[in-house]
Structure formats: structure tokens, C-alpha cells
Design a protein around this motif. Structure first.
Motif, PDB file in Angstrom:
ATOM      1  N   ASP A  89       1.105   8.405  -1.805  1.00 13.89           N
ATOM      2  CA  ASP A  89       1.999   7.859  -3.025  1.00 13.89           C
ATOM      3  C   ASP A  89       1.435   7.901  -4.111  1.00 13.89           C
ATOM      4  O   ASP A  89       0.190   7.671  -4.271  1.00 13.89           O
ATOM      5  CB  ASP A  89       2.502   6.435  -2.290  1.00 13.89           C
ATOM      6  CG  ASP A  89       3.321   6.249  -1.200  1.00 13.89           C
ATOM      7  OD1 ASP A  89       3.967   7.124  -0.855  1.00 13.89           O
ATOM      8  OD2 ASP A  89       3.269   5.101  -0.640  1.00 13.89           O
ATOM      9  N   THR A  91       1.677   6.434  -8.534  1.00 16.21           N
ATOM     10  CA  THR A  91       2.291   5.544  -9.471  1.00 16.21           C
ATOM     11  C   THR A  91       2.568   6.263 -10.715  1.00 16.21           C
ATOM     12  O   THR A  91       1.518   7.258 -11.192  1.00 16.21           O
ATOM     13  CB  THR A  91       1.451   4.401  -9.946  1.00 16.21           C
ATOM     14  OG1 THR A  91       1.347   3.561  -8.978  1.00 16.21           O
ATOM     15  CG2 THR A  91       2.038   3.660 -11.187  1.00 16.21           C
ATOM     16  N   THR A 184       7.650   5.620  -9.689  1.00 12.51           N
ATOM     17  CA  THR A 184       6.870   5.884  -8.168  1.00 12.51           C
ATOM     18  C   THR A 184       7.216   7.073  -7.857  1.00 12.51           C
ATOM     19  O   THR A 184       8.259   7.948  -8.023  1.00 12.51           O
ATOM     20  CB  THR A 184       7.079   4.860  -7.036  1.00 12.51           C
ATOM     21  OG1 THR A 184       8.592   4.845  -7.093  1.00 12.51           O
ATOM     22  CG2 THR A 184       6.586   3.441  -7.710  1.00 12.51           C
TER      23      THR A 184
END
Length: 258
Positions: A89, A91, A184
Motif C-alpha cells: 500500500d 500514500t 491511497t
């Protein structure tokens, strides 16, 4: 080979933005605490003492790639690169210079350069490419910024041609945030953006934005990948012309990795 070593705090402050940007960073590059620089006047970056390497440095990036040295695997000049990228993941930040994808877990994806492990920090883009090949720009260059436990930096660069639609690239350009906003990107493997089985041009360089710190290990993939015209236009609508001009190569040697 001597390297420039940074503390985690110092690196976080410097890289927040780009040839380099940290999670709090051309990168390589784009630094939120240096709001007084822009791409219209890169010749003025070195006017401030804190950024003096931008004008006084001897190993600055980007450069033009004209030729590279092939060396034997047994040579002490050989540079061995291995990659271990996993889905993770990110940001997503629009810092006013580029779009920066900061990793959530810095030890999940790594490269190993001559036995030294570098964790992925972030990636970001430049339009047109910062590096040139035989004095020719590519329409897009993405920088993947890595840091070792000792604080050294290694940046993998990928060049893009105008061509067929790129599915992995589409994943990262969907819903990009406006300046000052965050987003995201989930479960994305950056390895999907890399050319397959490509050699790389390896050389000693710098961050490509202020403060232009040197002793950065550059690994520019020799084979470009495709992106459609529509995809390139989507990125260019946000940032176009965020590329530092090529810098004097000096007597630096460019090694072609195997």
C-alpha cells in the motif's frame, strides 16, 4: 566506493517532495521545506547555501547517456542488481512538484546492489524524462527511491515511450490528488512497471531536486516501456516540465549491468 550517509530524520526532511521524496521524500526528489525553488529557473537552485551542491557539485543528475561500459562479472567495476518487489500500500501525495507514492511498509520491497540491501521508500514521475539517451528525451520517467540501513540512496529509473496502453500504469494514475491533497494506492506491485529482463545504466549521481545531494547510486533501466498517449496526457495535466536539465557528466563512468 564512498557514499553520502544521511540520518533517517535528515532524509525525511530532504525527500518530502521528489530524482526524490520521502514518506514525511527525484528524487530524489522534491522537498516540501524548500518552497522557493521551481523548474523554471533550475540555474538558481544553487544560489542558497543549503542548495549549493546544485551548482557546485561534481556528480550531479540527471545526465545524458551516450555510452556505457560492459564489464566482466568478475570485474571490481561490475554492479549486480537484484530486485524483490511485493504488492503493498502507498500514500499518494501531490506536493506541488510531482505526485509521490510513499510506501506504507519500507521493508516489504527491496533491491540489492552489490550485496547492499535498499528498502523502497517511494516513487514519483517527471515529464519529460530527466535523463536523456543520445540527447533525446522520453515522454515520461518514473523514479523509484530506495534507502539502505546505512542511510545511502539508490534510485531505479524507468523510461516510457508513447505506445500501447499500460495496465499497471493506469492503476496509479486513476484518481490522482490535487495539489496539497492525499490519496491511497492499495496492493500495488511496482515490479509491474519495470521492463522485463532489462539491463540498467549504473552511475554515481545526485538527487535531481534541491538540495541535490550526491553519492546516490543511479540505476536507469536501459529498456523503455510503453504508455499510451492518453495516459501520458493525464499525467502531464498535473505536471509537465518538472524535469531538471541534464548535468555535466565529468569523468564519471556508466556501467551497463548484466
Amino acid at each position: 566506493m564512498k557514499r553520502f550517509v544521511l540520518s533517517s530524520l535528515a532524509l525525511s526532511l530532504i525527500l518530502t517532495g521528489c530524482t526524490t521524496t520521502l514518506p514525511i521524500v527525484e528524487d530524489t526528489h522534491v522537498h516540501d521545506h524548500h518552497h522557493d525553488w521551481d523548474y523554471e529557473h533550475p540555474e538558481k537552485w544553487g544560489d542558497e547555501e543549503v542548495n549549493k551542491l546544485c551548482s557546485a557539485g561534481q556528480e550531479q543528475s540527471p545526465i545524458d547517456i551516450k555510452q556505457a561500459l560492459r564489464v566482466e562479472p568478475t570485474s571490481d567495476k561490475d554492479i549486480k542488481l537484484t530486485e524483490n518487489y511485493q504488492a503493498q500500500d502507498f500514500t499518494v501525495k501531490n506536493n506541488g512538484h510531482t505526485i509521490v507514492f510513499d510506501v506504507a511498509n519500507q521493508s516489504k520491497s527491496q533491491i540489492v546492489v552489490n550485496g547492499t540491501t535498499y528498502d523502497l521508500l517511494q516513487f514519483h514521475y517527471h515529464i519529460p524524462s530527466e535523463h536523456t539517451v543520445m540527447n533525446t528525451h522520453y515522454p515520461l520517467e518514473i523514479h523509484f527511491v530506495h534507502k539502505s540501513q546505512q542511510g545511502n540512496l539508490a534510485v531505479v529509473g524507468v523510461l516510457f515511450n508513447t505506445g500501447k496502453h499500460n495496465d499497471p500504469l493506469q492503476q496509479i494514475i486513476t484518481g490522482l490528488p490535487n495539489e496539497g491533497e492525499n490519496g491511497t494506492l492499495s496492493n500495488f506491485n511496482i515490479g509491474s512497471l519495470m521492463p522485463k529482463d532489462s539491463n540498467a545504466y549504473a552511475y554515481n549521481g545526485s538527487l535531481t531536486t534541491p538540495p541535490c545531494l550526491e553519492k546516490v547510486q543511479w540505476l536507469l533501466k536501459a529498456d523503455p516501456v510503453d504508455a499510451s498517449g492518453a495516459q501520458l496526457r493525464t499525467l502531464a495535466k498535473l505536471y509537465d516540465g518538472n524535469n531538471r536539465p541534464v548535468q555535466p557528466p565529468g569523468d564519471r563512468q556508466i556501467i551497463l549491468t548484466k
